[in-house]
Scaffold this active site. Structure first.
Site, short mmCIF file in Angstrom:
data_model
loop_
_atom_site.label_atom_id
_atom_site.label_comp_id
_atom_site.label_asym_id
_atom_site.label_seq_id
_atom_site.Cartn_x
_atom_site.Cartn_y
_atom_site.Cartn_z
N TYR A 47 37.87 3.45 1.96
CA TYR A 47 37.60 4.02 0.64
C TYR A 47 38.85 4.66 0.06
O TYR A 47 39.04 4.69 -1.17
CB TYR A 47 36.45 5.04 0.72
CG TYR A 47 35.11 4.38 0.84
CD1 TYR A 47 34.40 4.00 -0.29
CD2 TYR A 47 34.55 4.11 2.09
CE1 TYR A 47 33.17 3.39 -0.19
CE2 TYR A 47 33.32 3.50 2.20
CZ TYR A 47 32.63 3.13 1.06
OH TYR A 47 31.41 2.50 1.16
N GLU A 103 26.24 4.35 5.14
CA GLU A 103 26.76 3.35 6.09
C GLU A 103 26.81 3.90 7.50
O GLU A 103 26.53 3.16 8.47
CB GLU A 103 28.13 2.87 5.61
CG GLU A 103 28.03 2.00 4.35
CD GLU A 103 29.27 2.02 3.48
OE1 GLU A 103 30.35 2.39 3.97
OE2 GLU A 103 29.14 1.68 2.28
#
Length: 403
Positions: free
Chosen positions: A98, A140
């Site tokens: 990310y 996740e």
């Protein structure tokens, strides 16, 4: 929830940013892959990059999430986040990635929008990004934990037990864990990623639905693969072509743990399973589960295809429907054949179909089919939150998203 200051900025700039998202995501992927080509090895599908599907899906998800934050700040855009989290887990996305995406995405925003990106605008969109990232990272992590794997380490070798030709362009593979251990738990409707080493030495992956009940087959799992032929300048499917031409019984495939947020509910409402083309596969898995568990729920199976010869699992659907006491199947074909004398001609049409308004509807197929079918079910009185859909590859369609 966004801060009041950021929400005001996002509300004011969302139309401009939304209009530029295609240019932004194009610049983002081009720059990131130029600097980090290793991300194309087993993480991003080259076919989706070439067709623009991944770019469009990213743009749509950003716009949908930002729009949800400013138009309904008390609600969390669960559907957007859950769909993305399952897709990410299926390809092994990890938290550190990310940061990489943030670097290249915000550089692309600055490049495309130029002076319009003031410090206040940059800070507001930065807040949107990290809120979305934090929510996805948390989801996740829970998905990896539930699957019993470490974040990003979701891969496992499986042995092909049987290869079965379903139609001239479709083949099924029956698989068992190569290490002799138990198969991971899965739910009807979920998918796995298949990771292949291509002839040029780069790994590529693709998601395939479990096309048989994962609970009734012990440690066996089945996937069904349609060979993708590119149209309109799009490339042929690399992964599907290699599976069709090279993989036989006794070979090994590398699969992810099962993921997917569109799963068969365990309630007692009537069910409608509507598909087109190879979109039948997750719904056949659901139908197989219903038959294996002796379900007495009313089930309406609807499928549209080019012809009976192109309809994968056609005979199996008939067999499963016969096992269920309150099930019915209706088929539509563009080119009818004697194999299905009672089939209807053309595309799926609900005009004279008795659709249960209180039912749960599951859709899978190409995007034009999903849009048309969803509209028909809404007109038939089915509430929007009872219409569930699955898309193969990047999700380029977010019904009701505010942009």
């Amino acid at each position: 929830m966004l801060s009041a200051e950021s929400a005001a900025v996002i509300r004011a700039t969302l139309p401009v940013v939304g209009a530029a998202l295609d240019d932004i995501t194009t610049r983002f992927y081009a720059t990131m892959f130029a600097d980090r080509p290793e991300l194309l090895d087993g993480m991003f599908n080259r076919g989706n990059q070439a067709s623009g599907a991944q770019r469009q899906a990213l743009a749509g998800s950003i716009a949908a999430y930002a729009g949800a934050l400013v138009h309904d700040p008390e609600a969390s855009p669960q559907a957007v986040l859950d769909r993305i989290a399952h897709k990410h887990a299926a390809v092994g996305v990890t938290e550190n990635q990310y940061t990489i995406v943030h670097k290249y995405l915000f550089a692309a925003i600055a490049d495309v929008l130029g002076d319009a990106v003031t410090p206040e605008v940059a800070a507001a969109w930065d807040e949107v990004y990290w809120q979305m990232a934090a929510a996805l990272i948390a989801r996740e992590a829970r998905l990896y934990q539930s699957a019993g794997v470490q974040p990003g380490d979701t891969w496992r070798p499986w042995t092909v037990v049987e290869r079965r030709e379903e139609t001239p362009g479709t083949v099924s593979f029956l698989l068992r864990p190569a290490d002799g251990g138990p198969a991971p738990r899965a739910r009807a409707g979920q998918y796995v990623s298949v990771r292949l080493l291509m002839p040029d030495g780069v790994h590529q992956l693709r998601q395939y639905s479990l096309s048989a009940d994962p609970g009734a087959a012990g440690d066996l799992r089945r996937i069904t693969v349609k060979r993708v032929t590119g149209t309109g300048g799009a490339p042929d499917g690399e992964v599907s072509a290699l599976l069709h031409t090279t993989v036989r019984a006794g070979d090994e495939l590398v699969l992810s743990a099962p993921f997917g947020d569109v799963v068969l509910d365990e309630g007692d409402r009537p069910l409608v399973l509507a598909s087109a083309g190879i979109g039948c596969t997750p719904l056949v898995g659901m139908l197989d589960h219903l038959a294996a568990t002796g379900s007495t729920r009313p089930v309406l199976v609807l499928h549209a295809d080019r012809s009976p010869a192109d309809h994968a699992h056609r005979a199996e659907v008939h067999r499963l429907v016969e096992q269920l006491p309150h099930a019915q199947a209706l088929f539509w074909y563009e080119r009818p054949g004697v194999e299905e004398a009672g089939a209807r001609v053309g595309l799926l049409d609900l005009t004279d179909v008795a659709v249960p308004a209180d039912g749960e509807v599951y859709l899978c197929g190409p995007l034009p089919f999903l849009r048309a079918a969803r509209a028909q079910f809404l007109r038939a009185g089915v509430e929007s939150d009872r219409i569930h859909y699955e898309v193969f590859g990047p999700d380029q369609w977010l019904p009701g998203a505010a942009v």
